[in-house]
Every structure is written in structure tokens, then in C-alpha cells.
Design an enzyme around this catalytic site. Sequence first.
Site, PDB file in Angstrom:
ATOM      1  N   ASP A  38       0.818  -1.207   0.000  1.00 56.63           N
ATOM      2  CA  ASP A  38       0.000   0.000   0.000  1.00 56.63           C
ATOM      3  C   ASP A  38       0.853   1.260   0.000  1.00 56.63           C
ATOM      4  O   ASP A  38       2.049   1.227   0.311  1.00 56.63           O
ATOM      5  CB  ASP A  38      -0.916   0.013   1.231  1.00 56.63           C
ATOM      6  CG  ASP A  38      -2.106  -0.923   1.066  1.00 56.63           C
ATOM      7  OD1 ASP A  38      -2.378  -1.332  -0.078  1.00 56.63           O
ATOM      8  OD2 ASP A  38      -2.754  -1.244   2.077  1.00 56.63           O
ATOM      9  N   LYS A  60      -3.611   3.042  -2.169  1.00 54.82           N
ATOM     10  CA  LYS A  60      -4.817   3.851  -2.294  1.00 54.82           C
ATOM     11  C   LYS A  60      -4.627   5.115  -1.468  1.00 54.82           C
ATOM     12  O   LYS A  60      -4.409   5.052  -0.269  1.00 54.82           O
ATOM     13  CB  LYS A  60      -6.042   3.084  -1.782  1.00 54.82           C
ATOM     14  CG  LYS A  60      -6.423   1.872  -2.628  1.00 54.82           C
ATOM     15  CD  LYS A  60      -7.589   1.126  -1.974  1.00 54.82           C
ATOM     16  CE  LYS A  60      -8.046  -0.050  -2.829  1.00 54.82           C
ATOM     17  NZ  LYS A  60      -8.735   0.373  -4.042  1.00 54.82           N
ATOM     18  N   MET A 169      -8.671   8.372   8.974  1.00 56.21           N
ATOM     19  CA  MET A 169      -9.051   8.915   7.662  1.00 56.21           C
ATOM     20  C   MET A 169      -9.928  10.153   7.813  1.00 56.21           C
ATOM     21  O   MET A 169     -10.888  10.361   7.073  1.00 56.21           O
ATOM     22  CB  MET A 169      -9.770   7.844   6.825  1.00 56.21           C
ATOM     23  CG  MET A 169      -8.878   6.668   6.488  1.00 56.21           C
ATOM     24  SD  MET A 169      -9.736   5.291   5.681  1.00 56.21           S
ATOM     25  CE  MET A 169     -10.542   4.540   7.112  1.00 56.21           C
TER      26      MET A 169
END
Length: 619
Positions: A38, A60, A169
Amino acid sequence: MSDRSCKVYLVGAGPGEIAYLTLRGQQLLAQAEVLIYDALVDSQLLQLVPSECLKLDVGKRGGKPSTPQAEINQLLVEHGWHQKRVVRLKSGDPLIFGRSSAEIQALTEAGCEVELVPGISSVLAAPLLAGIPLTDQALSSCFAVVSAHQPENLDWEALARMETLVFLMGGRKLEEIVRQLQGWGRSPSCPIAVIRDCGRQEQQVWSGTLADIVAQTAGVSLSPTVIVVGEVVRLRDAWGQGEQRSRGAEEEEDAGTRGHGDKGSRGAEEQKRKKTRGHGDAGTRGAAGHTDLRTEISRVGRNLEPRVLVSASSPLRVSPEGTLRTWAPGHLCTDTSAPGSSSPLTPHSSLQLTGKTVLVTRSAKQSSNFTNLLQQQGATVIEMPAIEICPPSSWEELDSAIADLQDFHWLILTSANGVEYFCNRLIAKGLDARALAGVKIAVVGKKTAATLKKWGLQPDFIPSDFVADSLAEEFPEVIAAQKLLFPRVETGGREVLVQQLTAQGAEVVEVAAYQSGCPAQISPAALQALQQQAVDVITFASSKTVKNFSQLLEAALTSHSETNSLLKDVCIASIGPQTSHACRKCLGRCDIEAEEYTLEGLTQAVVQWVRKNSPNFEV
């Protein structure tokens, strides 16, 4: 084709730097044939895989192009069924907001076995590294972990009632988080901390309240970030004050050297506070319980504006003057609450290399010990193998010497590589340490001696200086007419030792035990760090690594002047005289030479150089 069945390893990389990777994760990376990773995975982890490993970045990141999940699933299945050892490396823990369910389902439907390897999640690591407990007997009996990716789907009424909240996030959703919590009854004075890049050298923490945190972070990119909401955030400052009190004399000395006030008056103030406290913080809290703790937090909250940007992984301590600074491990701390104040304060640290990036040029198989020594001093280490160790072009000479071991008086070993390859070849020929029963062993250096001891062998002689020249000068007996076996590197080694021993009348039989060569290209991570001027020190443990480094760097750049430009502000560190000579010849200078010609000595030489170049160094 291998008879291995399809198996894929889903590995948690931890929150940031390589130090937080689990041992199982390190083991699997070292064996990986395909690595699918990642975007948030630390680049240092990529250096743990074999050089021939296929590395696929499928990261991502919000707002940027990313690999579709269906394509990631397909890559995992395809490589798994091609009998490859596939490691899927995910930031943090693979099952905490890691989107692993789709990958696990695709693999199991394809008949692939999946092994899950846990990682330290930023949910737990970020608050801890910022000095914030998620639970506290007085302030927080529970905490909730929330993904802020889609805030419209959250039950804000229920979340607002939770004592402690952790949002992942949430960098781009901070304003919405603050609005919702206040809208559902959370006080504007409720403490909040925003932690960016947790577990990395560049970690930063903003602490404030729901009323002011958005203004504090305006215009700043907050990705990746962990947000903590709750009264426990205040404990960062309360605990820092307690640490400062328990270190009275040390704190006075620090303040005196920094010019933060008169040492004598500080001492008087400290004595006065001790009398006021009676038996000290521990006794007071033990007797008064949670009420005093809440009072302490409230006092800190009143006396300090909570507008602090900290580039550190540690709690703060607070001086009586109200100045904030870190107390360990000593990263940069800037007090942004004082109007017009922008200069960083002196860090207080026992980790001498904190904030420094060191480039290590040893071979990939040998760098881990040196890397550990540097990391224990707080350094960020980038490994750039400038030498590759491999078997000799032929075993014939070594095999012949092993068959005639009884004819030799001494075995000379000048490197850990020589020990490893000689002993491994001894085993391969069906022999063991007993074959050396009548042979004395001389070694050069602590590392060589330590490697020999791992094989159950003790050296009979180690010269006082850890260089080959000293072995001949200090040899413990007359060696005229004696026969010496010298397993060594096939090409490129120095001839001085052989010449000196031969001059003393010894018969020296040189045999190739291993070969060292130059890698095909420079490590991309190392080149990028050099080009970004992110490297403070480059270390060299042999002349050959200097020559190969120079060759690799020049091959990667367009001109010699560009090479000089990249190294202009970088410290060149050498393990000993011959390596220093190579540095001056190939790189134009040598800034550090270890007093003791060992990796420990080189580490200490780097530490001393950093101390001497510190603005607070005192002769």
C-alpha cells in the site's frame, strides 16, 4: 515447478517506520517473491525483501489515482497460483479499515490459503506516541474507533456521548467532525489532538479544543492522520509536568545551559514547590485519588494555551516559565503559542542521532547489526548495499586446503565473510571444528572474532588494532618456516598482510573463499534520499564499498559535478585508515574516522560528530 500450494500472506506493516514491524512480518518479507504493498507503507520496509522480489505498488490515497480493488484481488490470486511466495503488505493492521475482506474472499474462492499476520494499528500507536492514553481510570473507561471516510453514515448522537473517540481517515473531514460533535452537545472546550505521520521522524501533533483546532490546522495537509477527542488529551501536558518535577536537578541544569533562567533561582523555586507538595506528586495523588488528577489537568489547561505543534513521538514537559519542550526522545518541539515565537527550542534527548538520517553501504546480509546500532541511537537508517558477497568462481583451492588442514600451523581470518564461507565449506566437505584441532587461529577485529565464536571456535590471537597490518606486526610467535592458510576474497583484497608475513619467513597459502562485487544499480530509495538532500551521514566499512558507492552514484547521475553537489553537505564516515584513504581518493574527503575500527566504533564516531556539530556543544 514447486509443489507448494497457493498461499498468500496478509501482513500488517505497523504505523510507520521499520522499528514497528513485527518479527513475523520481517521474516516473511525476507522470503517474499512478490510484494504487493500500500501507499502508506514505509519505504524502508521495501528494502527487507530479496533483490529479485517483484514489488507492486497498489496504494490507495485519497484524491489520487489508485489501483482498483478488483485488480488487486486478481494480482493476489494470479501470483499465488504461480507458486510464488506472495506478501500483501498493508499499513497498520490488515483487518482494521484495511479493506482486506474483499481480498480474503477472492483468495478463498480461488482456493488460496491465507495467513493473517497482525500489525500495530495506528489506532493504538498514534495516541501512544503522542503521549495520549486512550483509557484512564478517572477520565475514560472506554473509547470508540471510527472511520471518518463517510461521516454522513455515522451515528453522531451516540458518538458525542463517548468519553474518548479515535478517528481514522479524518484529515479532510476535520471541520465536519468538529461541527457534528458540537452540534450533538460536545463542549467547544473539549480537548482534541490531530496526529499526522505517526511513528515516523516527521510525526507532528496539533493539540487544542473543538473551538480552535480547525483554525490551527488551516491550510495544512492532514493526511495520513489520527484524531483523538476527549479529556485524555490533556494528560499529555499533565504527564509532562510530572516528569519535569521528578527531574528537578537535571531540569535546572538543562535550563541553565539553555539560558532559560537562573539556575540558583530555579533551585529555590523547586524547593518551594516541593514544600508545597509535601511528599511529592506520587504521594499526593495516592492520597487524594482522581480529584487531584483532575485538578492538575485543569490547572495545566488554564495555564497553557493548547496551541502546540510538536514534531515528536513523546509527551511534553512544561517548565515553570511556561515553555513547552520535548523530554524524550528529543525530536524538535516548537512553541507556537507565544506571539512572534518561531525558533525551535533545544531538544532534550538521550538518543544522540534522533533526527539524523544515516546511509549504510554494507552488503544486504551484513547491514542489520550496524543498522540496529544506529537505530538504538535514534537515527533513521537507509540501507544502500554497495557490495554483494557471493561464493568464489571455484571451490577447488579452498577444498584442497581443507583436505590438507593438518599441514598448516595457523589459519588467518580477516573478515566475518572469510569465517562464514570457510566454516560453511568445512561443513559441506563433511568435517567440523575437530578438523582444526592442531591449527591455531588468528583473526582481525571483534566482528570476525564474534562470528568465529558462533561456530564454536575461539581465536588464539587478535591484534590490538583491528587492521590486518597489526596482525603481522604483533604476531605472538616467530612464524619463520611456518605454514599459514589465508582464506580471503577472490579479487580486490590488499596484499600488505601477505607481503609482511612472507617477509618474516612464513609460507602463506592464499585461497579464494568468497567473492565481492558491485550491485547492478544503486538502491532507488537511497538515490531519492540523496537527491532530496535527506541524508546527513554516509558510512563506509571497507574500501571496496567506497569505490562501489562512487561507481554506482556516478552511473545513476549525469555528471561528476552533480555527484559533488549531492554530497556537498553530507558527512563522510569511515571505519578505519584504509577506508578513509579510499574516501579521500574517490569522494575527495573523509569527515569522520572511527577511533576503534569496528561498527561500534564507527557508530560512536558518528555520535561524537553529531554532538560536536550541535549548537549546544560545549568543549
